[in-house]
Write an enzyme that holds these catalytic residues in place. Structure first.
Site, PDB file in Angstrom:
ATOM      1  CG  HIS A   1      -2.180  -0.772   1.030  1.00 59.77           C
ATOM      2  ND1 HIS A   1      -2.240  -2.109   1.330  1.00 59.77           N
ATOM      3  CD2 HIS A   1      -3.412  -0.426   0.570  1.00 59.77           C
ATOM      4  CE1 HIS A   1      -3.462  -2.556   1.071  1.00 59.77           C
ATOM      5  NE2 HIS A   1      -4.188  -1.558   0.607  1.00 59.77           N
TER       6      HIS A   1
ATOM      7  CE  LYS B   1      -4.249  -0.245   4.661  1.00 60.43           C
ATOM      8  NZ  LYS B   1      -5.533   0.451   4.934  1.00 60.43           N
TER       9      LYS B   1
END
Length: 237
Positions: free
Chosen positions: A135, A139
């Site tokens: 990600h 995040k």
């Protein structure tokens, strides 16, 4: 004909802005865009709340909205130790709550494929299982909620008892959580033996699939009572 919804967005970051854009394109009305705590005044009487905030405030945000009998669709991850309490509040207030670790249609089909593959692989002990998720660096939680959902799908169909960060060890299924600039989300499941490897993988190209799925979930939840998931929305067994 689809009813037009009044949507309050609780959490107005990148995802909230994409949801707003796509919801307006579908003819819905955005009555609130909040980065602060919801109140009766700033919610502006919505038909549904879509909550994409952060793990620290998600529980309080959802609890308040449900206590006002407003259905909530939530995509915030990292707070799930309190999910059962939220589900109880939804029932007590005769409203609806839908949590999704990922609202993408492709990911939810991937969840079903993952569980089926885990069932198929269970007899073959020569294959070691490992998960990996990648990600964007913004995040805040690791592993991702999507990776946890994948792990839970494997655990209930295998010898594993729990998941852990990093490498698989004994009956603890491993998840590598990697953070790279501007990666919307890539999830892989590996089964590796001494002679070969099986891999299933989902790669998101942008956040639009997540946002559109959240809007579809909000359209679906109106008028319902109880606790739901994207399996209910998409009628996936």
């Amino acid at each position: 004909m689809r009813n037009i919804m009044k949507i309050a967005l609780v959490g107005y970051g990148k995802m909230g802005k994409i949801i707003e854009e796509l919801a307006v394109q579908k003819g819905h009305s955005i009555v609130a865009t909040l980065n602060e705590s919801p109140t009766l005044e700033n919610l502006n009487s919505p038909d549904v709340v879509i909550e994409f905030s952060n793990p620290e405030v998600a529980f309080d945000n959802i609890k308040f909205c449900l206590e006002q009998n407003i259905p909530v669709v939530c995509g915030t991850t990292g707070w799930l130790s309190k999910k059962q309490e939220i589900e109880k509040i939804a029932i007590e207030n005769n409203t609806a709550f839908l949590y999704g670790s990922n609202f993408s249609l492709g990911v939810n089909l991937f969840f079903a494929l993952n569980e089926k593959l885990a069932q198929m692989m269970q007899p073959f002990e020569d294959y070691a299982c490992q998960l990996e998720e990648i990600h964007h660096t913004h995040k805040k939680d690791a592993p991702s909620g999507t990776a946890i959902t994948l792990a839970e799908g494997i655990i209930k169909n295998s010898k594993f008892n729990a998941w852990k960060l990093e490498e698989t060890e004994d009956k603890n299924l491993g998840i590598f959580a990697i953070r790279e600039d501007e990666v919307p989300g890539t999830h892989s499941v590996f089964y590796k033996s001494n002679v070969d490897e099986i891999e299933i993988k989902h790669t998101a190209f942008n956040r639009n699939g997540f946002a559109l799925g959240a809007i579809v979930a909000a359209e679906w939840i109106i008028g319902k009572t109880g606790n739901f998931s994207m399996k209910d929305v998409l009628a996936i067994d």
